[in-house]
Design a protein around this motif. Sequence first.
Motif, short mmCIF file in Angstrom:
data_model
loop_
_atom_site.label_atom_id
_atom_site.label_comp_id
_atom_site.label_asym_id
_atom_site.label_seq_id
_atom_site.Cartn_x
_atom_site.Cartn_y
_atom_site.Cartn_z
N GLY A 138 0.79 -1.22 0.00
CA GLY A 138 0.00 0.00 0.00
C GLY A 138 0.82 1.27 0.00
O GLY A 138 0.27 2.37 0.14
N TYR A 139 2.16 1.16 -0.18
CA TYR A 139 3.02 2.34 -0.16
C TYR A 139 2.65 3.31 -1.28
O TYR A 139 2.34 2.90 -2.39
CB TYR A 139 4.49 1.92 -0.32
N ARG A 140 2.69 4.61 -0.97
CA ARG A 140 2.42 5.62 -1.98
C ARG A 140 3.35 6.81 -1.77
O ARG A 140 3.95 6.95 -0.70
CB ARG A 140 0.96 6.06 -1.93
N ARG A 141 3.46 7.66 -2.79
CA ARG A 141 4.37 8.80 -2.69
C ARG A 141 4.02 9.64 -1.47
O ARG A 141 2.86 9.94 -1.22
CB ARG A 141 4.27 9.66 -3.96
N TYR B 38 -0.59 6.30 6.42
CA TYR B 38 -0.46 5.19 7.37
C TYR B 38 0.32 4.02 6.76
O TYR B 38 1.22 3.46 7.40
CB TYR B 38 -1.84 4.71 7.84
N PHE B 39 0.03 3.65 5.52
CA PHE B 39 0.65 2.46 4.94
C PHE B 39 2.13 2.66 4.60
O PHE B 39 2.83 1.69 4.35
CB PHE B 39 -0.12 2.01 3.69
N LEU C 20 16.79 5.56 -0.62
CA LEU C 20 16.10 6.49 -1.52
C LEU C 20 14.63 6.10 -1.66
O LEU C 20 14.29 4.93 -1.78
CB LEU C 20 16.77 6.46 -2.89
N ARG C 21 13.76 7.10 -1.63
CA ARG C 21 12.33 6.84 -1.80
C ARG C 21 12.01 6.52 -3.25
O ARG C 21 12.68 7.03 -4.16
CB ARG C 21 11.52 8.07 -1.37
N PRO C 22 10.98 5.72 -3.51
CA PRO C 22 10.49 5.59 -4.89
C PRO C 22 10.18 6.97 -5.46
O PRO C 22 9.61 7.82 -4.75
CB PRO C 22 9.23 4.74 -4.73
N GLU C 23 10.60 7.18 -6.69
CA GLU C 23 10.53 8.48 -7.39
C GLU C 23 11.61 9.43 -6.89
O GLU C 23 11.70 10.57 -7.37
CB GLU C 23 9.16 9.14 -7.29
N GLY C 24 12.47 9.00 -5.97
CA GLY C 24 13.59 9.81 -5.53
C GLY C 24 14.67 9.86 -6.59
O GLY C 24 14.78 8.98 -7.45
N LYS C 25 15.53 10.90 -6.54
CA LYS C 25 16.56 11.12 -7.55
C LYS C 25 17.95 10.86 -6.97
O LYS C 25 18.22 11.16 -5.81
CB LYS C 25 16.51 12.56 -8.05
N SER D 240 12.38 3.82 -9.34
CA SER D 240 11.00 3.41 -9.66
C SER D 240 10.40 2.64 -8.48
O SER D 240 11.04 2.45 -7.45
CB SER D 240 10.99 2.53 -10.91
N MET D 241 9.18 2.19 -8.65
CA MET D 241 8.50 1.37 -7.63
C MET D 241 8.81 -0.11 -7.82
O MET D 241 8.33 -0.95 -7.05
CB MET D 241 6.99 1.57 -7.73
#
Length: 564
Positions: A86-89, A102-103, A505-510, A551-552
């Motif tokens: 359920g992870y999201r930006r 929360y997720f 690094l987070r997804p969508e991180g550079k 990416s995810m």
Amino acid sequence: MQNGSFSTQSAESKKEKEVQAASSGGQTNNNVYNWKLCNVTAGPDYIPCLDNVAAIKKLHSTKHYEHRERHCPEEGPTCLVPLPEGYRRRIDWPKSRDKIWYFNVPHVKLAEVKGHQNWVKVTGEYLTFPGGGTQFKNGALHYIDFIQDSVPDISWGKRSRVILDVGCGVASLGGYLFERDVLTMSFAPKDEHEAQVQFALERGIPAVSAVMGTKRLPFPGRVFDVVHCARCRVPWHIEGGTLLLELNRLLRPGGYFVWSATPVYQKLPEDVGIWEAMKALTKSMCWDLVTIKRDAVNQVGAAIFKKPMSNECYEKREQNEPPLCQSSDDANAAWNVPLQPCMHKLPIGASERGSRWPEQWPERLDKAPYWLNSSQVGVYGKAAPQDFMEDYEHWKHVINKSYLNGMGINWSTVRNVMDMRAVYGGFAAALKDLKVWVMNVVSVDAPDTLPIIYERGLFGIYHDWCESFNTYPRSYDLLHADHLFSKLSKRCKLTSVMAEVDRILRPEGKLIVRDKVATITELENMARSLQWEVRMTYSKDNEGLLCVQKSMWRPKELESSSIA
């Protein structure tokens, strides 16, 4: 890189690489990387050096929190950490200070245990942070103003710019001190207070996982303007005051220690005993008890101590307790250095670091520290003050001409930034007008420039990139590495370093890398094999620049054997 000007690789060459990567399932023909998920009990929260279960089981004692200290695998893992379901930006700053998905950090234990104390609450699909805490139930800003009203000389955001928050909880203090132009290095252990540092980072507040155990904290001596501890329950008074003496090492001469804890204002027998012990210990350390104030609104109290500016008090003590450190003991040595129950002498000469207070913020950011002189050689080979200024001008030029506009990065979505090879902190200084904070990392095998970074009103930490960093997965929005990877390739496997980059690094991180072309090519191949988007690649005269976006994507296969 000091004088890099780059030309774009041809569109044909870029397209050719994309086709080559696609035809090999995200891998180039020359380099095959077999990424697998980490098979570890910590799952999406895996920190290799803090979750090394096998090493922790072999410990002979946990009396001094040895089990919360770093115990790194012999080789850096090359596996990838899974995403929480359920992870999201993440939510953008400043809204993230008050609520997160929360997720993204699906932990409720802290909300259940500390919900009544205004730490964190579960609110539908969010975790919310009321802005208070055990010691500031009516809001952190009221508490921050209470501290300054108690000692106006603290002068948040002017005299006091960089502070250390010990046992920070979910780091609400640091989150609200941004409104006073203060940078807070918050830390807490990865312990039964589940995910407190992870909450802080997801909120967009600086924090690291660390513990005051048997080793020094990874910061230089005499760099923090203020050290703060609100009900952090650290036993400062025991074993010769060893832990408080570590804070003394970190605190600038003339800096303040703000202790907001029950022994200051409660009269239970245990609290009274601790207070008496602390009074005796701080007096023997020559700390001046400036004031004890009671906050009528929050019903808490704070004792505020000041570290001396000279050695006069040390020399007048009837007993050498706590003892002064040996002259051979470097106060800046902090990587895997055992704690010492001693005090370092204060600087004497007018040109020594710590002999006077830095200029007020923001004036201190732009000027070479007074203790850098022309007889010293800087990192890039010129006289140290000139080296410092040229580095700053270089990064202002690079960021304004390239990073802010030429890479397609939406900087309004960037909050947590790390400079993996910071040198003088010029990269962070050049970003001063953005709503970001930068963790400046100085490698343990590089020249020790971290005190310079702190003198500028910035902060950072020592680290060895052949090991994992003390942070949770998915902590940073942007990582920057200037000529780091080519140096690391001589000591450790780049695949493990890249796996660590992927972890933090987070997804969508550079990831922005400046390095030799051969290293850039290798990293680009790895990024493609991870199914990252290559946003930009340039090269000229054997120097290259790479910008990639995570990416995810996660592999479906687990590692065959557990490493933790």
